[in-house]
Design an enzyme around this catalytic site. Structure first.
Site, PDB file in Angstrom:
ATOM      1  N   ASP A 140      -5.107   9.632  10.285  1.00  0.00           N
ATOM      2  CA  ASP A 140      -3.797   9.070  10.594  1.00  0.00           C
ATOM      3  C   ASP A 140      -3.257   9.526  11.938  1.00  0.00           C
ATOM      4  O   ASP A 140      -3.445  10.675  12.344  1.00  0.00           O
ATOM      5  CB  ASP A 140      -2.795   9.469   9.500  1.00  0.00           C
ATOM      6  N   GLU A 158       0.861  -1.177   0.000  1.00  0.00           N
ATOM      7  CA  GLU A 158       0.000   0.000   0.000  1.00  0.00           C
ATOM      8  C   GLU A 158       0.887   1.213   0.000  1.00  0.00           C
ATOM      9  O   GLU A 158       1.724   1.371   0.888  1.00  0.00           O
ATOM     10  CB  GLU A 158      -0.842   0.048   1.280  1.00  0.00           C
ATOM     11  N   TYR A 203     -11.336  -4.017   3.501  1.00  0.00           N
ATOM     12  CA  TYR A 203     -10.365  -3.588   4.502  1.00  0.00           C
ATOM     13  C   TYR A 203     -11.133  -3.358   5.802  1.00  0.00           C
ATOM     14  O   TYR A 203     -11.911  -2.416   5.901  1.00  0.00           O
ATOM     15  CB  TYR A 203      -9.687  -2.303   4.025  1.00  0.00           C
TER      16      TYR A 203
END
Ligand SMILES: Cc1ncc(COP(=O)(O)O)c(C=O)c1O
Lengths: 403, 267
Positions: B61, B50, B175
């Site tokens: 994040d 990725e 995911y």
């Protein structure tokens, strides 16, 4: 005929702008918020409770003050000031915080978080959290904690934890990023009290509805004292909550012209500003599609303004829609002009406005002199200037020094 | 259209193995460094890579990936650079590549133009972090037309009915975000991981990858018991941040990936 209003569709779009661009983790919380907000809005008990809090706690309605000396100085339309500076905690932010605080309680969330730029929204959130017995954490760019040290202390006195944000440009946008990260992590017990009409659906709609009280009162008050609607409304635009709050209930009246004033900083051509409509373009930022100040690669650019509350790269999607439809005109004034606006209102009316608000005054100085004497203009005094006295002092010192 | 992600998962299934997905920010520590790093992690046992597209406001994040993106941005990395890096990797490797991105850099590039260029460069999948189901439709159709898999996220907060709808539109693999939070290391993985993954299994035949916070071989082992692949990001990116000698980095990352993926080899 162009549509005058842009009320969002089911997915939160105002025309091409808005939507919900967030990580999957937050989507269910936003859906729950939308459901609860819709339910609360139709619930007479919730509305009565909010109305009572706005009246007995926040001191609403705020006055609509005629400004005789400003009117004379401009030599144009009669100038009225909508006095959000007199709302409890010193700005319009409390209207939204009371609404969202009551909603958080209704959803059973015991903890609230907020972002803040100037500190006004942080103070208002901390205040409401104290009153409602909610835990409160406020994210503030490190740069802003320095610019607005007094407000940091105020929030702490109210029992909130203030977290200085050191990532990115260390200002409002980074505080929102950090608040979102907290929310992603603690979404089950936490409500994010976003302070403006930006962010993912339903925030732009919900915050607007909580701020509409400004325009509703203004309409009644101006009809009372003048027997007719105003010709022109002026408000500063950070994310856009005080502006949409004033404008919304007049959008259906084509004769009422509206002006949103953005932060021109050192001038739009200098690249150091926060004028999204002249210096930005549409993009996806912090949860919605709207105008945003970005580089050609889609990276969000650092903005600049003398006022922390307008120093923001994005703007609420409804404003993007109103901009493109032409219903509201958006323009900017520079730091220097805003400073003049601050001094003008202080010396002529004895009202020291927030530096955000000073942008609206400065813009009025540009357009009101050209209006007719029998016309009426309302300027939204979104907040009081106590928090900015230190900034104004050092700016004036620099100015005299430079002479 | 043939796709390297599909082929890799088919092969993993044939061989009865679980996949290891390694995350790196493209262009950190420099644009030239990424292709050799991908060589190294592939040699060390990574099945899919990725590549993170650096963004100024990465709100999903944690600090490790934030700082990584900041380093890449300081090196002038943009989406064009990332595609150039993919092209360089493709001169020597057929490892499946997923771009991990926020939407705005792609919108600024022009989504259709991006899809065309990504296909030509050899991108196999795109995962846009801030593009949930309701917004994803028109972007997914553009990627579909280019044979690029549009990877969907499912979170611990996603209710079952929504899991079903996301799964119905998913491409390539699903995911699953193994924790309620941002990317970054953590001490333990969520106790209810297995239950959530089972819920997803009931409504899809697509492979399921688990990521966010997986940072030790023990986590990898635990997650791989139920998932088809495990994603490790911050634990790898942290090595880049720590390393003072860029020339040593491929060896360091290789060692780290070998260590983290070891539980997937010895069964
Ligand atoms: C007094 C005042 N006015 C205006 C603003 C700008 O926000 P908005 O555009 O949402 O009204 C702020 C934000 O901090 C503020 O404190």
């Amino acid at each position: 005929m162009k549509k005058r209003t842009c009320s969002p569709d089911r997915r939160g779009y105002f025309g091409a702008y808005g939507g919900r661009f967030v990580p999957e983790t937050l989507v269910p919380a936003l859906q729950q918020l939308q459901r609860e907000f819709t339910r609360a809005r139709g619930d007479p008990r919730f509305r009565a409770e909010l109305r009572a809090m706005l009246r007995d706690y926040a001191g609403r309605p705020t006055p609509l003050t005629f400004a005789p000396r400003l009117t004379e100085a401009f030599g144009g339309a009669r100038v009225y000031l909508k006095r959000e500076d007199l709302a409890f905690t010193g700005a319009h932010k409390i209207n939204n915080c009371l609404g969202q605080g009551l909603l958080a309680k209704r959803m059973g969330k015991r903890r609230v978080i907020a972002e803040t730029g100037a500190g006004q929204h942080g103070v208002a959130t901390a205040t409401v959290a104290a009153r409602l017995g909610l835990q409160c954490r406020v994210y503030m760019g490190e740069e802003d904690t320095r610019r607005q040290a007094l407000n940091v202390f105020r929030m702490e006195l109210l029992g909130a934890t203030v977290v200085p944000v050191t990532s990115g440009s260390r200002t409002l946008k980074d505080a929102i990023d950090e608040a979102m990260r907290d929310w992603v992590t603690n979404v089950r017990n936490t409500h994010f009290v976003l302070g403006t009409v930006a962010g993912p659906h339903p925030y732009p709609l919900m915050v607007r509805e909580f701020q509409r009280v400004i325009g509703r009162e203004t309409r009644r008050q101006v009809l009372n004292s003048e027997g007719r609607l105003p010709d022109c409304l002026i408000a500063c635009v950070g994310g856009g909550s005080n502006a949409i709050g004033l404008f919304y209930d007049f959008l259906g009246d084509p004769a009422v012209r509206m002006y949103g004033v953005e932060a021109g900083g050192l001038g739009v051509r200098s690249g150091r500003h926060a004028a999204r409509f002249s210096g930005g373009r549409p993009g996806v930022f912090q949860g919605s599609m709207s105008y945003v100040i970005q580089d050609s690669d889609g990276q969000i650019r650092t903005t600049h303004s003398i006022s922390a509350g307008l120093d923001y790269a994005g703007v609420g999607p409804e404003h993007s829609c109103l901009y493109e439809s032409g219903r509201v005109r958006y323009d900017s004034v520079t730091d220097r002009e805003a400073l003049e606006g601050f001094l003008l209102l202080s010396s002529l009316e004895g009202i020291s406005p927030a530096l955000e608000t000073a942008h609206a005054i400065a813009y009025a100085a540009r357009i009101v002199p050209r209006m007719k004497k029998n016309q009426i203009v309302v300027i939204n005094i979104s907040g009081r200037g106590d928090k900015d006295v230190e900034i104004v002092r050092s700016a004036l010192r620099r100015r005299t020094g430079a002479r | 259209m043939k796709n390297r992600i599909d082929e890799r998962f088919a092969r993993l299934a044939r061989e009865g193995r679980k996949g290891f997905i390694a995350y790196l920010t493209a262009g950190d520590p420099s644009p030239a460094a990424t292709a050799p790093l991908v060589d190294a992690i592939e040699a060390a046992g990574a099945d899919i890579v990725e590549l993170g597209v650096p963004f100024s406001d990465p709100l999903a994040d944690g600090v490790v990936n934030q700082r990584s993106a900041e380093r890449a941005l300081r090196r002038g990395v943009n989406l064009a650079t990332v595609l150039e890096i993919v092209r360089r990797i493709r001169t020597r490797s057929e490892i499946p590549i997923v771009l991990f991105t926020y939407l705005n850099p792609v919108v600024a590039y022009g989504f259709e133009r991006f899809a065309a260029h990504a296909q030509r460069a050899g991108v196999d999948g795109v995962l846009a972090l801030d593009l949930p189901l309701e917004e994803a439709g028109r972007y997914r159709r553009i990627l579909d037309a280019r044979g690029i898999r549009s990877i969907a996220l499912i979170a611990p907060t996603t209710p079952p009915e929504r899991v079903r709808r996301i799964a119905r539109h998913a491409r390539g693999f699903i995911y699953y975000v193994s924790r309620t939070g941002v990317t970054g290391e953590q001490r333990q993985i969520a106790f209810d991981l297995a239950r959530h993954v089972r819920t997803i299994r009931q409504v899809t035949t697509l492979p399921i990858a688990v990521g966010f916070g997986i940072s030790t071989p023990a986590h990898v082992k635990e997650a791989s018991r139920i998932a088809d692949a495990v994603v490790v990001g911050s634990a790898i990116v942290k090595e880049i941040e720590r390393c003072r000698r860029p020339a040593a980095l491929p060896a360091i990352l290789g060692r780290r990936v070998r260590q983290l993926s070891a539980p997937l080899r010895s069964r």
